[in-house]
Design a protein around this motif. Structure first.
Motif, short mmCIF file in Angstrom:
data_model
loop_
_atom_site.label_atom_id
_atom_site.label_comp_id
_atom_site.label_asym_id
_atom_site.label_seq_id
_atom_site.Cartn_x
_atom_site.Cartn_y
_atom_site.Cartn_z
N LYS A 140 1.00 -1.05 -0.15
CA LYS A 140 0.17 -0.04 0.06
C LYS A 140 0.63 1.35 -0.15
CE LYS A 140 -3.69 2.86 0.46
NZ LYS A 140 -4.77 3.00 -0.21
N GLU A 141 2.18 1.20 0.81
CA GLU A 141 2.75 2.55 0.94
C GLU A 141 3.81 2.35 0.41
OE1 GLU A 141 4.42 2.68 5.03
OE2 GLU A 141 2.08 2.51 5.60
N THR A 142 4.23 1.53 -0.52
CA THR A 142 5.48 1.61 -1.16
C THR A 142 5.28 1.47 -2.60
OG1 THR A 142 6.78 -0.59 -1.01
CG2 THR A 142 6.85 1.46 0.76
N GLY A 143 4.02 0.01 -3.04
CA GLY A 143 3.66 -0.54 -3.90
C GLY A 143 4.68 -1.29 -4.54
N PHE A 144 5.42 -2.44 -3.73
CA PHE A 144 6.41 -3.44 -3.04
C PHE A 144 6.26 -4.60 -2.39
CE2 PHE A 144 9.66 -6.44 -3.03
CZ PHE A 144 10.47 -6.81 -3.79
N CYS A 145 6.27 -5.54 -2.02
CA CYS A 145 5.98 -6.49 -1.56
C CYS A 145 7.00 -7.92 -1.31
CB CYS A 145 4.49 -7.11 -1.20
SG CYS A 145 4.25 -8.42 0.28
N GLY A 146 7.63 -7.71 -0.31
CA GLY A 146 9.18 -8.94 -0.39
C GLY A 146 8.24 -10.50 -0.40
N PHE A 147 6.51 -10.62 -0.25
CA PHE A 147 6.80 -12.12 -0.40
C PHE A 147 5.55 -12.34 -1.68
CE2 PHE A 147 5.70 -10.68 4.36
CZ PHE A 147 7.15 -12.00 4.90
N GLY A 148 5.81 -11.07 -2.91
CA GLY A 148 5.15 -11.28 -3.49
C GLY A 148 3.90 -11.35 -3.93
N ASP A 149 3.51 -12.67 -4.78
CA ASP A 149 2.25 -13.55 -4.79
C ASP A 149 2.09 -14.65 -3.52
OD1 ASP A 149 1.46 -12.06 -7.32
OD2 ASP A 149 2.28 -13.85 -8.47
N SER A 150 2.46 -14.61 -2.68
CA SER A 150 2.20 -15.92 -1.67
C SER A 150 2.22 -14.85 -0.48
CB SER A 150 2.89 -16.70 -1.68
OG SER A 150 4.34 -15.55 -1.42
N CYS A 151 1.91 -13.34 -0.24
CA CYS A 151 1.97 -12.91 1.12
C CYS A 151 0.16 -13.20 0.97
CB CYS A 151 1.60 -11.23 0.36
SG CYS A 151 1.12 -10.09 1.32
N LYS A 152 -0.23 -13.28 2.09
CA LYS A 152 -1.38 -13.57 2.51
C LYS A 152 -2.02 -12.39 2.87
CE LYS A 152 -0.77 -13.50 7.81
NZ LYS A 152 -0.99 -14.08 8.65
N PHE A 153 -1.92 -10.87 2.58
CA PHE A 153 -2.78 -9.81 2.70
C PHE A 153 -3.62 -9.58 1.24
CE2 PHE A 153 -0.08 -10.17 6.65
CZ PHE A 153 -1.27 -9.85 7.28
N LEU A 154 -3.89 -8.08 1.45
CA LEU A 154 -4.47 -7.85 -0.09
C LEU A 154 -3.77 -7.14 -0.93
CD1 LEU A 154 -7.07 -8.52 -2.10
CD2 LEU A 154 -7.86 -6.34 -1.10
N HIS A 155 -3.54 -7.31 -1.93
CA HIS A 155 -2.24 -6.06 -2.36
C HIS A 155 -3.34 -5.01 -3.07
CE1 HIS A 155 2.14 -8.87 -2.71
NE2 HIS A 155 1.45 -8.42 -1.15
N ASP A 156 -3.69 -4.19 -2.28
CA ASP A 156 -4.63 -2.65 -2.84
C ASP A 156 -4.01 -1.88 -2.90
OD1 ASP A 156 -6.79 -1.40 -3.72
OD2 ASP A 156 -7.82 -2.01 -1.96
N ARG A 157 -4.18 -0.89 -4.30
CA ARG A 157 -2.97 0.20 -4.07
C ARG A 157 -4.41 0.80 -4.22
NH1 ARG A 157 1.37 -0.09 -7.64
NH2 ARG A 157 1.31 2.44 -7.65
#
Length: 272
Positions: A140-157
């Protein structure tokens, strides 16, 4: 029959005098006087409360540690003396085993004695209410997540308006004007995979660079992190000090600047 107005005038004068006295007494009741301290500095603490201590805990002269210290002092005074038959409270019974200072602290500290420990007065607890616990904060804050597609949280911008913004639109009569726009949620370019903020400083990119592992940082942030560790800040991969200019992000930033500068010119042309 004799008519006289002297008595009526006298009564009227007395009534006016009484009204004036009542008004003056009312003014005296509401008068407020202030005394100046003749100081040029602002009121309150000189350090703007930076060294303020927490005041919601038990007072230090009444907590368990203070009671234990008083009990130690009384037992030290009565040591070797006869019982004087004076009741000094439940905490001050004569003790034949004397507590001593240790390497962990003095005898009255919470590390040596038994009982409640005095809370630190220089620490303050803060509470943050997370109203979106299902949203990935890094994405949400940076546009990047280290877990990628395996992140259990929602990637919403997507951005949501605050309450005061909705109230302002209601007051201006512009609330719901863009509900009929079919392209409101469309992404116009193919740069959605690129982050829009630095993962280290959480701010807009300044001189963006890219590592060998395709992670993006500000040049200053990357160099400062390289002084601490030669590995990537995100994936811990070895960078070997190689930071290449992030051409895609630089091109996107230039395009955004051109659009922002072209916007006011179009508005001025339309007004003319």
């Amino acid at each position: 029959m004799v008519q006289s107005t002297a008595k009526a005038r006298k009564k009227k004068k007395e009534a006016d005098d009484s009204d004036e006295s009542d008004d003056s007494s009312e003014h005296e009741d509401v008068m407020v006087s202030y005394r100046s301290k003749r100081l040029t500095g602002p009121e309150g603490p000189s350090d703007m409360g930076a060294t303020a201590t927490i005041e919601i805990e038990t007072e230090k002269d009444r907590d368990a540690q203070a009671q234990f210290e008083r009990a130690l002092a009384i037992n030290k005074e009565l040591k070797g003396k006869e019982d004087d038959k004076i009741y000094r409270g439940m905490q001050n019974y004569q003790q034949f085993y004397e507590k001593r200072d240790t390497a962990q602290g003095n005898a009255s500290s919470g590390m040596v004695r038994k009982g409640p420990i005095r809370a630190p007065s220089n620490l303050r607890s803060t509470v943050r209410w997370d109203y979106q616990p299902d949203i990935c904060k890094d994405y949400k804050e940076t546009g990047f997540c280290g877990f990628g597609d395996s992140c259990k949280f929602l990637h919403d911008r997507s951005d949501y308006k605050f309450g005061w913004q909705l109230e302002r639109e209601m007051a201006e009569g512009t609330y719901g004007d863009d509900d009929d726009d079919p392209h409101k949620y469309e992404i116009a370019d193919d740069t959605d995979h690129l982050p829009f903020k630095c993962f280290i400083c959480r701010k807009t990119f300044k001189d963006p660079v890219m590592t060998k592992c395709n992670h993006y940082f500000c040049e200053k942030c990357a160099l400062e992190n390289y002084k601490k560790s030669t590995r990537c800040y995100i994936c811990n991969a070895q960078t070997n000090g190689m930071f290449n200019p992030a051409k895609e992000i630089i091109a996107r930033m230039k395009g955004e600047e051109e659009e922002a500068s072209a916007g006011p010119q179009q508005d001025s042309d339309d007004s003319d």
